[in-house]
Design an enzyme around this catalytic site. Structure first.
Site, mmCIF file in Angstrom:
data_model
loop_
_atom_site.group_PDB
_atom_site.id
_atom_site.type_symbol
_atom_site.label_atom_id
_atom_site.label_comp_id
_atom_site.label_asym_id
_atom_site.label_seq_id
_atom_site.Cartn_x
_atom_site.Cartn_y
_atom_site.Cartn_z
ATOM 1 N N GLU A 285 27.381 22.651 -32.302
ATOM 2 C CA GLU A 285 27.210 22.423 -33.472
ATOM 3 C C GLU A 285 28.287 22.766 -34.778
ATOM 4 O OE1 GLU A 285 23.737 24.397 -33.832
ATOM 5 O OE2 GLU A 285 22.883 24.588 -32.094
ATOM 6 N N LEU A 286 29.536 22.993 -34.414
ATOM 7 C CA LEU A 286 30.285 23.307 -35.188
ATOM 8 C C LEU A 286 31.439 22.647 -35.073
ATOM 9 C CD1 LEU A 286 30.122 27.336 -35.271
ATOM 10 C CD2 LEU A 286 28.958 26.012 -36.959
#
Length: 294
Positions: A148-149
């Site tokens: 997610e990053l």
């Protein structure tokens, strides 16, 4: 002859029934107040448990696992989870290590970096050997990509290197948890590799492709897009287990079982439902309410 025909018919119906039956995947590890891993698996409601998260890896960093209040890996305290992992596996539950998450420090700088991370995961959590295994000697069933990053680069390489290790023994699963906007910004390239067994798509915190009150069309249309485009063996509907578990996208259980599941189960790739997370599931009783419909 009549008996054989009847038996064949019953067997066929059983196969058809099983082909549309799904399981529930749950994320465990990010709240020390949730049930133990033993109790989680003893419930009989979950087919997969994702241990969340290994949230530091890549770029030459020493990887770190974070299981919140459950244990302290810095003092080798998470080896206590090992017998519980084995207990779950004896019950037929697949236990995965989820890498990434919404908070952490991770990315892959190069193919070599991806190869090094794959080797670390194999030796420390899977079928390899290491003098320091953060979760003890239990051998996990695979790796879940919850990226997610950071950058999208080299996750396809990581998947390829992990699959090479998979050939050394028992089946190792690769799973992923992309966001529902298609293609996923960080995992899109990796998912095109055809290396993933299960993909549990996060149909929440993304209004254009999630459920909103009185509107199931956006979710259903997104589901069709994913299931006709991604080559994974099984696709799961990822949902928050309680309204507080996500910023948006919660689906009341009656809407899920009466309107959404009957529609998405028509896909041959339907695998079931993924829930975030075990803690929130305990607060709402969500999995207990839907398990017979999944």
């Amino acid at each position: 002859m009549a008996f054989n025909l009847l038996f064949s018919s019953i067997l066929f119906l059983a196969i058809v029934k099983n082909s549309i039956a799904g399981g529930i995947a749950i994320y465990w590890g990010q709240n020390g107040n949730e049930a133990t891993l033993n109790d989680t698996c003893n419930s009989g409601r979950y087919a997969y448990v994702n241990l969340a998260f290994l949230n530091k890896f890549g770029n030459g960093q020493t990887p770190e696992i974070n299981l919140a209040g459950h244990c302290n890996p810095a003092v080798n305290g998470c080896t206590i989870v090992s017998p519980e992992i084995k207990h779950c596996q004896k019950l037929g539950v697949k236990v995965m290590l989820s890498i990434g998450g919404g908070v952490g420090n991770y990315s892959l700088a190069s193919k070599k970096d991806a190869k090094d991370v794959a080797r670390y995961l194999w030796n420390n959590f899977l079928g390899g050997r290491s003098s320091f295994r953060p979760l003890g000697n239990a051998i996990l069933d695979g790796i879940d990509f919850d990226i997610e990053l950071g950058s999208p680069l080299h996750y396809e390489d990581l998947a390829k290197y992990l699959k090479i290790y998979s050939k050394r023994g028992r089946k190792m699963y690769l799973t992923a948890a992309p966001q529902c906007p298609f293609p996923d910004r960080l995992l899109g390239t990796a998912l095109n590799s055809k290396l993933f067994d299960n993909v549990w798509i996060q149909f929440y915190n993304n209004p254009p492709c999630q459920f909103t009150p009185n509107n199931t069309d956006n979710l259903k249309n997104s589901w069709v897009r994913w299931t006709t485009s991604v080559k994974a063996k099984r696709i799961f509907l990822g949902l928050p287990a309680a309204p507080q578990a996500a910023g948006s996208g919660f689906i009341p259980t009656d809407v899920l079982t009466e309107e959404i599941l009957p529609a998405i189960k028509k896909s041959r790739k339907y695998g079931g439902v993924m829930l975030w997370s075990k803690f929130w599931d305990e607060q709402s009783g969500y999995s207990a309410a839907i398990v017979k419909s999944v």
